[in-house]
Design an enzyme around this catalytic site. Structure first.
Site, PDB file in Angstrom:
ATOM      1  CB  SER A 104      -1.020  -0.009   1.141  1.00  0.00           C
ATOM      2  OG  SER A 104      -2.004   0.900   1.012  1.00  0.00           O
ATOM      3  CG  ASP A 246      -2.637   3.905  -1.398  1.00  0.00           C
ATOM      4  OD1 ASP A 246      -3.417   3.918  -2.346  1.00  0.00           O
ATOM      5  OD2 ASP A 246      -2.662   3.306  -0.503  1.00  0.00           O
ATOM      6  CG  ASP A 248      -2.840  -0.730  -2.447  1.00  0.00           C
ATOM      7  OD1 ASP A 248      -3.022   0.498  -1.945  1.00  0.00           O
ATOM      8  OD2 ASP A 248      -3.572  -1.785  -1.660  1.00  0.00           O
ATOM      9  CG  ASP A 250      -5.997   0.755  -0.580  1.00  0.00           C
ATOM     10  OD1 ASP A 250      -5.261   1.806  -0.666  1.00  0.00           O
ATOM     11  OD2 ASP A 250      -6.272  -0.037   0.281  1.00  0.00           O
TER      12      ASP A 250
END
Length: 452
Positions: A104, A246, A248, A250
């Site tokens: 992340s 960010d 990833d 999400d």
């Protein structure tokens, strides 16, 4: 062995804490828990596997794929895609499980393994505990039955995943973005291709930064945890807004045309009003966490919208939404869940929906976000204390009550033990920043003296 799963999968320094052996073993265990749960005559279990661009993701992906295939699971490798894309594809393809390799917003040396159950949903604690138990049994030498011959899993690339996910985003967008100029900061992460493509297809004029991942530069001075570059770029290019993801993707944070940050609470406020207008804000309720800014709660109450607050972590927000049938929830950090269109936080979807609101209303982001006033929020970490006594220490309780009386209706105190470190987080909100700092400092001293 301590619990492997944290608040969002298994995470650590790649090739040190998170090794290829661990990734392989966890994947075998996950196959036993998540794939065998749906086994029936003639059924070949399937997994969707994706990753962010970290260099370590290459060998960790290989380990995960090997573990799944060795357990008899067919694998669809979707390559570098955002976490919410892997969740979406797991659901739409009818896969038994999904796996995402990402840490992340963490720095490049870290990586993580996130599992999704059938339908693309994050795992409940009970499923994570079962995976850990089976992993530990195998690690300590208890043999497991290995398929052979035609029973082993087959592995193939699923290159259609990119277009299928982008088409999904286009299909749920309420209106086009023609006339908007948007700067996108992709954090050199998993959305470096997806997000610009989606915004461009929706009609926006797109400027990208942080969209050249090389495996080593993810989250490096850019993205949702480092907004300075995006703020400058929005002003330089005269854009209507900026969107930051960010690693990833999400998460979604935003920047208005003047270069001012618009955080997750403000985004939720804008989307809550838009969804209420469209008749899709079920229960006239939005779900936040105990860290949601008090200004958000005051704004929603003023609009006649209920705010339900959960523990910190988007998984707890999602649990509340699913349990009660709510449609919108999220965190101040930018995890926003629009449950009608996603099973997890989706930064690209959130950014598109926010931009669509600008396009539909003709209003600026600063104007829309002005529905709420962020109260100053001060957070002090108090280390080296007995965090287990926060709720039971009488002297500390008296100090908190006194602080709350002092702050009145326009302030708030929250003491929260860290989930991973021997420290207590003291959060104070007040109408005045200096007042918040004063109260937070006094409470931090009490925490140190009573729990140290």
């Amino acid at each position: 062995m301590g619990r492997l799963f944290g608040t969002d999968g298994v995470r650590g320094v790649a090739n040190s804490d998170l090794t290829a052996e661990l990734a392989l073993g966890l994947s075998v265990a996950a196959a036993h828990v998540l794939a065998e749960a749906g086994t029936f005559e003639g059924h070949r279990p399937t997994a969707v596997v994706g990753r962010d661009p970290r260099a370590s993701g290459e060998f960790l992906e290989a380990a995960v794929v090997a573990g799944l295939a060795s357990a008899g699971v067919d694998v669809l490798r979707v390559g570098v895609l955002p976490t919410p894309a892997v969740a979406y594809l797991t659901g739409v393809l009818g896969a038994d499980l999904g796996v995402m390799l990402s840490a992340s917003h963490n720095a490049m040396p870290d990586n993580g393994v996130k599992f999704f159950a059938r339908g693309g949903h994050k795992l409940a604690d009970e499923l994570e505990d079962r995976i850990e138990s089976i992993y530990e049994q195998h690690r300590t030498g208890e043999p497991w039955e290995r398929p052979t011959g035609a029973g082993v899993g087959r592995v193939r690339s699923y290159k259609e995943g990119f277009d299928r996910y982008v088409a999904h985003l286009m299909g749920v967008l309420p209106n086009r973005l023609d006339g908007l100029k948007v700067v996108l900061d992709e954090a050199h992460g998993a959305a470096a291709r997806v997000s610009p493509e989606a915004f461009a297809r929706a009609g926006a004029e797109v400027v990208t930064i942080g969209a050249e991942p090389d495996g080593l530069n993810i989250n490096d001075g850019c993205g949702s945890t480092h907004l300075d570059l995006l703020k400058a770029a929005v002003v330089e290019h005269g854009a209507d807004l900026g969107i930051a993801h960010d690693g990833d993707a999400d998460r979604c944070l935003a920047v208005d045309a003047h270069g001012n940050e618009v955080d997750g609470d403000q985004i939720l406020a804008v989307l809550a009003l838009a969804m209420r207008e469209a008749g899709t804000l079920r229960g006239n309720t939005v779900v936040g966490t105990v860290m949601s800014n008090l200004g958000f709660k005051i704004a929603m109450e003023g609009e006649g919208i209920q705010l339900v607050q959960t523990g910190v972590g988007d998984r707890y927000v999602l649990e509340s939404m699913k349990e009660h049938g709510y449609a919108l929830g999220g965190e101040q950090s930018g995890h926003v869940i629009i449950l009608d269109h996603a099973t997890t936080g989706d930064g690209t979807l959130t950014g598109l929906m926010l931009a669509a609101r600008l396009a539909a209303t003709g209003r600026t982001l600063a104007d829309l976000a002005g529905v709420m006033t962020r109260l100053p929020q001060v957070l002090v970490n108090v280390p080296d204390v007995d965090k287990s006594r926060v709720a039971t220490c009488a002297e500390l309780g008296v100090a908190v009550n006194e602080a709350e009386r002092e702050l009145g209706a326009t302030g708030r105190v929250l003491l929260r033990p860290s989930g991973t470190e021997p420290l207590v987080r003291v959060m104070v909100e007040a109408a005045d920043i200096e007042h918040a700092r004063s109260v937070a400092g006094r409470l931090a001293d009490v925490v140190k003296s009573t729990l140290g």
